[in-house]
Scaffold this motif. Structure first.
Motif, PDB file in Angstrom:
ATOM      1  N   GLU A  49       5.494   2.660 -12.026  1.00  0.00           N
ATOM      2  CA  GLU A  49       4.582   2.561 -10.885  1.00  0.00           C
ATOM      3  C   GLU A  49       5.245   1.646  -9.856  1.00  0.00           C
ATOM      4  OE1 GLU A  49       0.049   1.141  -9.782  1.00  0.00           O
ATOM      5  OE2 GLU A  49       0.599   1.438 -11.901  1.00  0.00           O
ATOM      6  N   TYR A  50       5.415   2.183  -8.654  1.00  0.00           N
ATOM      7  CA  TYR A  50       6.117   1.467  -7.597  1.00  0.00           C
ATOM      8  C   TYR A  50       5.310   1.606  -6.304  1.00  0.00           C
ATOM      9  CZ  TYR A  50       9.917   0.397  -4.293  1.00  0.00           C
ATOM     10  OH  TYR A  50      10.692  -0.143  -3.292  1.00  0.00           O
ATOM     11  N   ARG A  51       4.780   0.477  -5.842  1.00  0.00           N
ATOM     12  CA  ARG A  51       3.987   0.456  -4.613  1.00  0.00           C
ATOM     13  C   ARG A  51       2.841   1.470  -4.637  1.00  0.00           C
ATOM     14  NH1 ARG A  51       9.095  -0.373  -0.434  1.00  0.00           N
ATOM     15  NH2 ARG A  51       9.662  -2.402  -1.291  1.00  0.00           N
ATOM     16  N   GLY A  52       2.173   1.534  -5.801  1.00  0.00           N
ATOM     17  CA  GLY A  52       0.995   2.393  -5.952  1.00  0.00           C
ATOM     18  C   GLY A  52       1.288   3.855  -6.233  1.00  0.00           C
ATOM     19  N   GLN A  53       2.569   4.215  -6.327  1.00  0.00           N
ATOM     20  CA  GLN A  53       2.941   5.591  -6.627  1.00  0.00           C
ATOM     21  C   GLN A  53       3.773   5.630  -7.907  1.00  0.00           C
ATOM     22  OE1 GLN A  53       4.786   6.752  -2.805  1.00  0.00           O
ATOM     23  NE2 GLN A  53       2.984   8.063  -2.541  1.00  0.00           N
ATOM     24  N   ASP A 122       8.915  -3.767  -9.028  1.00  0.00           N
ATOM     25  CA  ASP A 122       9.186  -4.256  -7.674  1.00  0.00           C
ATOM     26  C   ASP A 122      10.677  -4.155  -7.399  1.00  0.00           C
ATOM     27  OD1 ASP A 122       6.526  -5.155  -7.145  1.00  0.00           O
ATOM     28  OD2 ASP A 122       6.927  -6.964  -8.317  1.00  0.00           O
ATOM     29  N   ASP A 124      14.018  -2.902  -4.606  1.00  0.00           N
ATOM     30  CA  ASP A 124      14.495  -1.811  -3.757  1.00  0.00           C
ATOM     31  C   ASP A 124      15.148  -0.760  -4.644  1.00  0.00           C
ATOM     32  OD1 ASP A 124      13.744  -3.050  -1.303  1.00  0.00           O
ATOM     33  OD2 ASP A 124      15.514  -4.344  -1.470  1.00  0.00           O
ATOM     34  N   LEU A 136       8.500   9.892  -5.198  1.00  0.00           N
ATOM     35  CA  LEU A 136       7.338   9.032  -5.391  1.00  0.00           C
ATOM     36  C   LEU A 136       6.114   9.917  -5.252  1.00  0.00           C
ATOM     37  CD1 LEU A 136       8.434   5.878  -3.375  1.00  0.00           C
ATOM     38  CD2 LEU A 136       8.365   6.170  -5.864  1.00  0.00           C
TER      39      LEU A 136
END
Length: 177
Positions: A49-53, A122, A124, A136
């Protein structure tokens, strides 16, 4: 069954014998005693899960359109949690800040046992050469497939009370517009 033909200890050709109620490849040299048990390999998988996606990736060896979770083999002296943190970092450059177990799933076609985690990450994204591309996907558009890591996707959706609509393969794991 594995294709081992020769004993890794003494190089004798392996025989097929019944051992412990199953047919196994074994060394005919009684002094050697090697048996190839052909046990499943432990694999870790991460639903990232990365930035809500949700990040799905395509292995460089796969056909276009085939996406799945981040996976890798567990290494010696490594806990499953450490293994998935390492795999996520190696393959995506992301740092897993929170990890929770989704479940353990068989993948008999490849003789693997998948230990799957949800990992909130979290950083890049920078893909390793092992991966060709990533997508994503909004959680509500994610669709599980009926094998291997697809069961972990279904469990993650179930825990969030999101709809579970299976697709035939990881190729179609994103809902159509």
């Amino acid at each position: 069954m594995s294709e081992h033909q020769y004993c890794p200890r003494c190089a004798s050709p392996l025989d097929m014998r019944e051992i412990a109620g199953r047919v196994r490849r074994a060394c005919p040299d009684a002094l050697c005693g090697f048996v190839h048990w052909d046990n499943p390999l432990p694999v870790v998988a991460g639903l990232v899960e990365y930035r809500g996606q949700i990040l799905l990736a395509r292995n460089a060896a796969w056909t276009e359109g085939m996406f799945a979770l981040i996976t890798g083999f567990l290494e010696r002296d490594e806990t499953p949690e450490d293994g998935i943190r390492r795999e996520i970092k190696e393959e995506t450059n992301l740092d897993a800040r929170a990890i929770s177990l989704l479940g353990v799933y068989e993948f008999m076609r490849k003789n693997e046992l998948i230990i799957a985690y949800h990992a909130v990450c979290d950083g890049d994204i920078a893909l390793s050469e092992e991966l060709a591309e990533y997508r994503l996907v909004a959680p509500e558009r994610l669709r599980p497939w009926r094998a291997g890591t697809g069961h972990a996707v279904a469990e993650w959706l179930r825990r969030r009370s999101l709809p579970i609509e299976y697709v035939d393969s990881a190729r179609l794991s994103i809902a159509a517009d």
